[in-house]
Design an enzyme around this catalytic site. Structure first.
Site, PDB file in Angstrom:
ATOM      1  N   LYS A 401       0.865  -0.963  -0.085  1.00  0.00           N
ATOM      2  CA  LYS A 401       0.021   0.235   0.502  1.00  0.00           C
ATOM      3  C   LYS A 401       0.706   1.335   0.279  1.00  0.00           C
ATOM      4  O   LYS A 401       1.858   1.663   0.725  1.00  0.00           O
ATOM      5  CB  LYS A 401      -1.461   0.365   1.218  1.00  0.00           C
ATOM      6  CG  LYS A 401      -2.143  -0.822   1.551  1.00  0.00           C
ATOM      7  CD  LYS A 401      -2.978  -0.885   0.079  1.00  0.00           C
ATOM      8  CE  LYS A 401      -4.171  -1.946   0.145  1.00  0.00           C
ATOM      9  NZ  LYS A 401      -3.297  -3.713  -0.409  1.00  0.00           N
ATOM     10  N   ASP A 402       0.427   2.491  -0.563  1.00  0.00           N
ATOM     11  CA  ASP A 402       0.716   3.680  -0.872  1.00  0.00           C
ATOM     12  C   ASP A 402       1.583   4.181   1.069  1.00  0.00           C
ATOM     13  O   ASP A 402       1.287   3.885   1.649  1.00  0.00           O
ATOM     14  CB  ASP A 402      -0.071   4.827  -1.147  1.00  0.00           C
ATOM     15  CG  ASP A 402      -0.431   4.849  -2.974  1.00  0.00           C
ATOM     16  OD1 ASP A 402      -1.407   3.560  -2.954  1.00  0.00           O
ATOM     17  OD2 ASP A 402       0.002   5.402  -3.387  1.00  0.00           O
ATOM     18  N   LYS A 403       2.375   4.734   0.804  1.00  0.00           N
ATOM     19  CA  LYS A 403       3.032   5.472   2.047  1.00  0.00           C
ATOM     20  C   LYS A 403       2.021   6.843   2.475  1.00  0.00           C
ATOM     21  O   LYS A 403       1.226   6.809   3.602  1.00  0.00           O
ATOM     22  CB  LYS A 403       4.200   5.368   1.424  1.00  0.00           C
ATOM     23  CG  LYS A 403       5.114   6.617   2.904  1.00  0.00           C
ATOM     24  CD  LYS A 403       6.333   7.235   2.901  1.00  0.00           C
ATOM     25  CE  LYS A 403       6.841   8.395   4.928  1.00  0.00           C
ATOM     26  NZ  LYS A 403       8.045   8.310   4.454  1.00  0.00           N
TER      27      LYS A 403
END
Length: 764
Positions: A401-403
C-alpha cells in the site's frame, strides 16, 4: 523534417509540450508538433520516422525530429501512452494523507475496514488453554507465554517476587493466579509423598542459601534423589514439574530414578542478568513452548548484550535463537536494546508427541486489519515486529500500500495470539497505526489474495490544461466518463519503483537476478543528493564500506537499512556476506525488488505494443480467454495466441490482450513485441536467465497482465475548495478553486495514480 535512416533501436515520439519519459538502446528521437494546441504522446519502434508518423498520426501537420544521444538507458516508458483522447485537466493529489484513502477489498468482495458479522466471536482460545485431560497431565498446566506469574519456591527461601523480565510485565495477568497455575504448583504434591516433597524443598533452599551467601559448593555437586518412578509418563511430568518450580535445579534420569542437582548454568547466567530474569528464562526454556518468546530487560551496554547473546547461543543454540531489537520510545543518544529469545522452528520435529502436544504445536495465526497513515508498509511491519517480539517475515499480506495515504489492509501474523495483539493497540497509535478485526485463522495470506482496492480521493486546485479555455467542469466530467467507458493503460505505478532519483528498486532487482549481490547491496545503500542523516550514513558506507560505523550513523527508524548493515557487520562485505545480508529481509521484500524489475520491463513492453499496433488485435498477440479477470494469476491454458484468421475476423478486442510479466513459466507474443522482449533481456544481460535465484531462495514464475483496465463503481462530486474545509493562502471567496472528490474500485495490482493520470492527462 530532418530524416535519419531506419534503425533497430527504439524511437520515441514526443508531440506537444508533454514531458518525455521514453527509453531507447542508444539514442532518443523527439518529435514535437503543434496542432491546434492539442498534445498526444506515443512511442515508435523499429520503424522509420516517416512510416511511424503515417501509421500513428495520419492527420498531423508539419513536424520535426530532433535526435540526441541518450546515455541513460533508464529513462522509462512508464508515463508514455494514453488510450483515451480527451484533453484532461490539471490538479494536485495527495496534498495530505487523508486526501488519498485506500481500502482493500477481500476475496469475498468486502471492504476490510468494516467489522463484519463473520468476525464476531471468532477469537479462539489460545492453544495453552485447552481443557486438561487428567489431573496429573502436566501439559495441561503448561507454561503460558507472557504471563510470567509468581511461583513461590518454598517458605523461607523465596524472595516473594514477581519474576518478570522488563518487557514482559505488560502481559501479566493482574487478577491473581489462575486455577491452572495453582494446580501446576501442586503437581509435586500429587506425585511425591509428603516427606520427599519436604526434603526436596529443603534441598532447594540449601542450594539457594549457599549461592546467595556466595559460599562455594565444596566437592562434587550435591544431589537429591526423588526415588524410582516406574511409570515413564509420570517421570516426564515430574522432571518438568521440578524444573518449573525450581528453575535453578536440574533433574537427571538414572534407571528410572530421578536425581536433582544444582543448575550451574542458572548460576552462570545470574552473573550476566538479574536473578529474576534467570529464573524466568529457565522456566521458559524448560516449558518448550515453540511459539513463545522470552525477552530480557532493556540494556544500553552493547558488550554486555554481546555476552548474553554468547551465553545463550553457546549453551542452548541448538534449541533457541536470539535477536536484538531497539526498544520503543528509545533515547536516540543512548538507545535501549532488548534481547528476544525464541525456539527454533524445528525443535520438536523428531520427537514423538501426544495428541495434545500435536494440537499445542500448531503454529498460531492471527488475522487483523491494519490501518496506517503516512507510513511506509515495511516500516510499519518493522515496528509491529519489535512490539510483538517476532520478525517481519512472520507477517503476511495480500498487497503493498501507498505511504502518503490512509490505508486499510488485511494482515496475518504468525506466532502471536489475538490477545497479545490486542495488548499493543494503544501503543501503536503513537505511530499512526491501528489494528482491529482481530481473530484467529488457520493460515497466512499470500500476495494477490484480494479482489482489489477501493479508493476515496480528493484532487485539489483543479485547473485547465495550458492553452485550454474550455469550461473546466465540462472537461472534468468528459474525462471521467471517457475513462469509465474506455479504460486506462494498466501501467505499474511509479511507487513500484521507489521515489529515489539515483537508484530505483528495479535496478536492485536486476542486480539480484544477475546474482550480483555486492552490487545490489551498494545500490540499496546509494545516497540521494540530500544532506539528511540517512543519506549521510549511506554516503559514509559507500566511501568506507564500514558497516559498524554506518550503523552508528543510521537512524533507528530505518529498520531495513539497519538490518542489512548489522548482517554486513557480522558477515562482511563479501559476496557470501552480502547474500547473508539479503536474508535479513523477509522473502516478500527480497522478491519485491525482482518484481520491480519485471514491472519496469512490462511498462516498457505495453508502451511498445500500443505504439506498434495501436488498438488492433493482431496475429501473435496473447489474449486471455476468461471474460472476467480481476488479477494476474491465470494459467497458461487460459492464454491464447491470436492467429492470422482471428486477426482478419476481429475475433478479439484490445481489452483481452495481455502481456507477460517476466518469469520462467510464461510465453511471449509471436510478433514484434516478442522480439522486443528478447532484445531487452539481451540488453540487460539476462539472455540465459531462468528467473530463479537459488542463493536467495527466489523463484519467479511470471504471470500475465491485461494492458487495459477499467475503474468500477465510479462516483464523483465537484466541490468548491472551502466546502471541503481547506483554505489556500491568498485565496479569495470570489476566486474559490474547485476540488474533485472521486471514488472507484480497481482490481488487484492496479494503480489509482495511473488511472488518475489517464483521466487528467497529467503526470504526477
Amino acid at each position: 523534417m530532418r530524416q535519419k535512416a531506419t534503425r533497430p533501436e527504439t524511437l520515441v515520439l514526443r508531440i506537444g509540450d508533454r514531458r518525455q519519459i521514453g527509453v531507447t538502446a542508444t539514442e532518443r528521437w523527439h518529435l514535437k508538433e503543434e496542432h491546434e494546441g492539442k498534445s498526444a504522446t506515443c512511442c515508435i519502434s523499429n520503424i522509420s520516422p516517416e512510416s511511424a508518423l503515417n501509421q500513428q498520426f495520419p492527420k498531423l501537420g508539419h513536424c520535426y525530429l530532433r535526435m540526441e544521444e541518450d546515455t541513460d538507458f533508464r529513462i522509462r516508458f512508464s508515463s508514455l501512452c494514453f488510450i483515451t483522447d480527451h484533453v484532461g485537466f490539471h490538479g494536485t493529489i495527495k496534498s495530505s494523507p487523508s486526501d488519498f484513502v485506500v481500502i482493500e477489498i477481500d476475496e469475498q468482495g468486502q471492504l476490510v475496514n468494516k467489522a463484519t458479522s463473520e468476525l464476531i466471536g471468532k477469537v479462539l482460545p489460545e492453544p495453552n488453554n485447552f481443557a486438561k485431560k487428567t489431573k496429573l497431565d502436566f501439559q495441561s498446566f503448561s507454561f503460558k507465554e507472557g504471563s510470567n506469574q509468581e511461583v513461590s519456591t518454598v517458605t523461607g527461601c523465596s524472595d516473594n517476587q514477581n519474576h518478570q523480565s522488563g518487557s514482559e510485565k505488560e502481559d501479566t495477568i493482574n487478577d491473581g493466579t489462575s486455577k491452572g497455575e495453582e494446580e501446576k504448583v501442586d503437581v509435586l504434591g500429587n506425585l511425591l509423598d509428603e516427606k520427599t516433597n519436604e526434603l526436596l524443598n529443603h534441598f532447594a533452599c540449601d542450594i539457594k542459601e549457599k549461592w546467595n551467601s556466595e559460599t562455594e559448593l565444596i566437592g562434587s555437586s550435591p544431589e537429591f534423589s526423588l526415588g524410582r518412578i516406574l511409570d515413564k509418563n509420570q517421570r516426564a511430568i515430574l522432571h518438568s514439574a521440578v524444573r518449573q518450580k525450581f528453575p535453578f535445579l536440574i533433574t537427571v534420569g538414572k534407571n528410572s530414578e530421578i536425581v536433582v542437582k544444582p543448575n550451574l548454568e542458572y548460576k552462570e547466567l545470574c552473573h550476566l542478568v538479574s536473578e529474576e530474569e534467570a529464573f524466568d528464562f529457565f522456566k521458559y526454556l524448560d516449558a518448550k513452548k515453540e511459539n513463545s518468546k522470552f525477552t530480557f530487560k532493556p540494556d544500553t551496554n552493547k558488550d554486555h548484550r554481546k555476552a548474553v547473546h554468547h551465553f545463550v547461543n553457546k549453551k542452548f543454540g541448538n534449541l533457541v535463537e536470539t535477536k536484538s531489537f531497539p526498544e520503543l520510545n528509545y533515547n536516540a543518544g543512548n538507545p535501549n536494546v532488548v534481547i528476544t529469545v525464541r525456539f527454533r522452528e524445528k525443535t520438536h520435529k523428531h520427537r514423538k508427541r501426544s495428541l495434545f502436544e500435536c494440537r499445542d504445536q500448531k503454529v498460531i495465526h492471527t488475522a487483523f486489519t491494519l490501518r496506517k497513515e503516512n507510513l511506509e508498509m515495511f516500516e510499519a511491519l518493522g515496528f509491529l515486529a519489535i512490539k510483538l517480539g517476532v520478525i517481519p517475515s512472520d507477517f503476511s499480506y495480500a498487497g503493498l500500500k501507498d505511504k502518503k495515504a490512509i490505508t486499510y489492509q488485511a494482515m496475518v501474523v504468525r506466532k502471536v495470539t489475538p490477545e497479545r495483539l490486542k495488548n499493543i493497540e494503544k501503543e501503536i497509535e503513537k505511530k499512526r497505526m491501528n489494528v482491529f478485526n482481530i481473530r484467529s485463522v488457520d493460515d497466512s495470506l499470500r500476495l494477490g489474495q484480494l479482489k482489489g482496492n477501493h479508493f476515496d480521493i480528493i484532487i485539489r486546485n483543479l485547473r485547465n490544461q495550458i492553452n485550454d479555455s474550455a469550461n473546466l467542469r465540462e472537461r472534468i466530467l468528459e474525462a471521467i466518463e471517457n475513462v469509465k467507458n474506455k479504460g486506462f493503460v494498466n501501467y505499474y505505478g511509479p511507487q513500484r519503483f521507489g521515489m529515489g532519483r539515483k537508484v530505483h528498486t528495479d535496478q536492485i532487482g536486476l542486480a539480484l537476478l544477475k546474482s550480483e549481490m555486492v552490487e545490489a547491496v551498494k545500490l540499496f545503500l546509494t545516497p540521494e543528493d540530500l544532506d539528511d542523516p540517512v543519506n549521510k550514513a549511506k554516503k559514509y558506507f559507500l566511501q568506507t564500506e564500514d558497516a559498524k560505523g554506518t550503523l552508528s550513523l543510521m537512524p533507528e527508524f530505518k529498520v531495513r537499512e539497519r538490518a542489512l548493515l548489522e548482517s554486513l557487520h557480522r558477515f562482511g562485505m563479501t559476496e557470501e556476506g552480502c547474500i547473508q545480508a539479503w536474508f535479513s529481509f523477509p522473502h516478500s521484500m527480497r522478491i519485491f525488488y525482482v518484481h520491480a524489475y519485471s514491472s519496469k520491463i512490462w511498462n516498457e513492453a505495453v508502451s511498445y505494443r500500443l505504439a506498434t499496433y495501436g488498438s488492433r488485435v493482431v496475429e501473435g498477440d496473447l489474449v486471455c480467454l476468461d471474460e472476467d479477470v480481476d488479477d494476474e494469476h491465470f494459467p497458461n491454458s487460459r492464454v491464447h495466441l491470436v492467429t492470422e484468421e482471428e486477426e482478419s475476423a476481429n475475433t478479439y478486442a484490445i481489452h483481452q490482450v495481455v502481456l507477460p510479466v517476466l518469469g520462467y513459466n510464461i510465453q511471449y507474443p509471436k510478433n514484434k513485441v516478442g522480439q522486443w522482449y528478447q532484445e531487452v533481456l539481451s540488453r540487460d544481460g539476462l539472455q540465459t536467465c531462468r528467473f530463479k535465484v537459488p542463493t536467495l531462495k527466489l523463484n519467479v514464475p511470471g504471470c500475465y497482465r491485461q494492458i487495459l483496465k477499467h475503474p468500477r463503481n465510479v462516483s464523483y462530486q465537484l466541490m468548491e475548495e472551502h466546502d471541503v474545509d481547506v483554505k489556500t493562502e491568498g485565496s479569495h471567496i470570489d476566486e474559490a478553486t474547485l476540488s474533485l472528490l472521486i471514488s472507484f474500485d480497481l482490481d488487484a495490482s492496479c494503480y489509482a495514480t495511473v488511472c488518475l493520470r489517464e483521466i487528467m492527462k497529467h503526470d504526477f
